[in-house]
Design a protein around this motif. Structure first.
Motif, mmCIF file in Angstrom:
data_model
loop_
_atom_site.group_PDB
_atom_site.id
_atom_site.type_symbol
_atom_site.label_atom_id
_atom_site.label_comp_id
_atom_site.label_asym_id
_atom_site.label_seq_id
_atom_site.Cartn_x
_atom_site.Cartn_y
_atom_site.Cartn_z
ATOM 1 N N THR A 48 4.393 15.144 -43.700
ATOM 2 C CA THR A 48 5.163 16.523 -44.106
ATOM 3 C C THR A 48 6.520 16.674 -43.691
ATOM 4 O O THR A 48 7.014 17.891 -44.855
ATOM 5 N N GLU A 49 7.252 16.244 -43.158
ATOM 6 C CA GLU A 49 8.701 16.425 -42.727
ATOM 7 C C GLU A 49 9.599 15.886 -43.629
ATOM 8 O O GLU A 49 10.702 16.402 -44.222
ATOM 9 N N LEU A 52 9.744 18.028 -46.637
ATOM 10 C CA LEU A 52 10.354 19.562 -46.080
ATOM 11 C C LEU A 52 11.918 18.635 -46.223
ATOM 12 O O LEU A 52 12.422 19.995 -46.616
ATOM 13 N N THR A 55 13.096 19.236 -50.366
ATOM 14 C CA THR A 55 12.610 20.976 -50.215
ATOM 15 C C THR A 55 13.949 21.189 -51.010
ATOM 16 O O THR A 55 14.122 22.628 -52.232
ATOM 17 N N CYS A 60 11.891 25.925 -53.992
ATOM 18 C CA CYS A 60 11.126 26.319 -53.524
ATOM 19 C C CYS A 60 10.872 27.256 -53.117
ATOM 20 O O CYS A 60 12.157 28.306 -52.629
ATOM 21 N N ILE A 65 7.028 27.092 -47.833
ATOM 22 C CA ILE A 65 7.562 26.295 -47.165
ATOM 23 C C ILE A 65 6.713 26.573 -45.595
ATOM 24 O O ILE A 65 7.296 25.788 -44.931
ATOM 25 N N LEU A 68 3.768 23.743 -45.273
ATOM 26 C CA LEU A 68 4.361 22.826 -45.063
ATOM 27 C C LEU A 68 4.471 22.725 -43.096
ATOM 28 O O LEU A 68 4.125 22.263 -42.696
ATOM 29 N N TYR A 69 4.857 24.141 -42.785
ATOM 30 C CA TYR A 69 5.617 24.343 -41.305
ATOM 31 C C TYR A 69 3.722 24.451 -40.577
ATOM 32 O O TYR A 69 4.427 23.996 -39.898
#
Length: 258
Positions: A48-49, A52, A55, A60, A65, A68-69
């Protein structure tokens, strides 16, 4: 009597050994499961990072965001609860992430238009972007299947990813077609442009008001005309060749008697 006591002591000792062995095996199995689950959570965090961090390569929205966070947040919480030497680091990162999530929730939502998206300059960057979008789509669907993404947000973000993938695919085909035409590989060039046009027409039938599709259809048609024109100019002069063959036939034909 003494013999009986000895047997009882031996039996108790055997039971104790068996009990200790069972407890040890249980601890080892629990530790193995803990390590496996921790490795799984680390993989989720890293994947996931990685998405990120990429992006910035495409338009995006705030919603994606946040999705994902929150995925990283859940994995960090699970990893911290599993303990280990990095538990304190996971908790620290979790606190930092909570602050970022609060800032996004309290700030204005961003929803940039994808019409201004431009394909990266190098093939490697394009390939990296394709991989990132594929991972992003898989993450989005997985989180939606878990009930963690609002259906409206899911539909919007999936459509955004699909549109970006389409743009990359079409732009890439047209770019390769131009390169093939420049190298005078007109057959391959026409095949790629025709494929791009087929894709564009199929999408245009579903979304006729998309300005990107209309623009790319016109661009692909113009490129196809240029390729066919260049192919005609590079073709051998058939009539001249025929005249040369006629001259040879006249030279070697039987002479007429007068």
């Amino acid at each position: 009597m003494i013999f009986t006591l000895v047997l009882i002591l031996i039996g108790a000792l055997l039971l104790l050994v068996i009990g200790i062995n069972v407890i040890q095996q249980h601890k080892e199995r629990a530790e193995a499961e803990r390590r496996t689950e921790l490795a799984r959570q680390r993989a989720i965090i890293d994947e996931t990072e990685n998405v990120l961090s990429c992006t910035g390569m495409f338009p995006c929205s705030t919603d994606i965001i946040l999705i994902l966070y929150k995925r990283v947040k859940e994995a960090l919480a699970q990893a911290a609860n599993l303990g280990g030497g990095q538990a304190a680091d996971y908790r620290r990162r979790l606190n930092d992430l909570n602050a970022q999530i609060d800032a996004l929730n309290n700030g204005p939502k961003q929803n940039p238009m994808i019409e201004h998206f431009r394909l990266p300059d190098t093939d490697k960057q394009i390939l990296d972007l394709v991989k990132v979008l594929k991972k992003l789509k898989a993450i989005l669907r997985a989180e939606h299947n878990k009930g963690k993404v609002d259906p409206t947000v899911f539909a919007q973000e999936e459509a955004r990813v699909d549109s970006l993938q389409l743009r990359i695919n079409v732009d890439s085909m047209l770019s390769r077609a131009r390169t093939a035409s420049f190298m005078k590989q007109y057959g391959s060039s026409k095949q790629m442009v025709t494929k791009a046009l087929s894709t564009l027409h199929a999408i245009k039938a579903m979304t006729p008001n998309d300005p990107f599709i209309s623009k790319k259809v016109d661009e692909a048609k113009l490129l196809l005309d240029e390729i066919m024109g260049a192919q005609k100019l590079s073709a051998p002069n058939a009539p001249q060749q025929k005249n040369e063959e006629d001259d040879i036939d006249v030279l070697f034909q039987p002479k007429k008697k007068w």
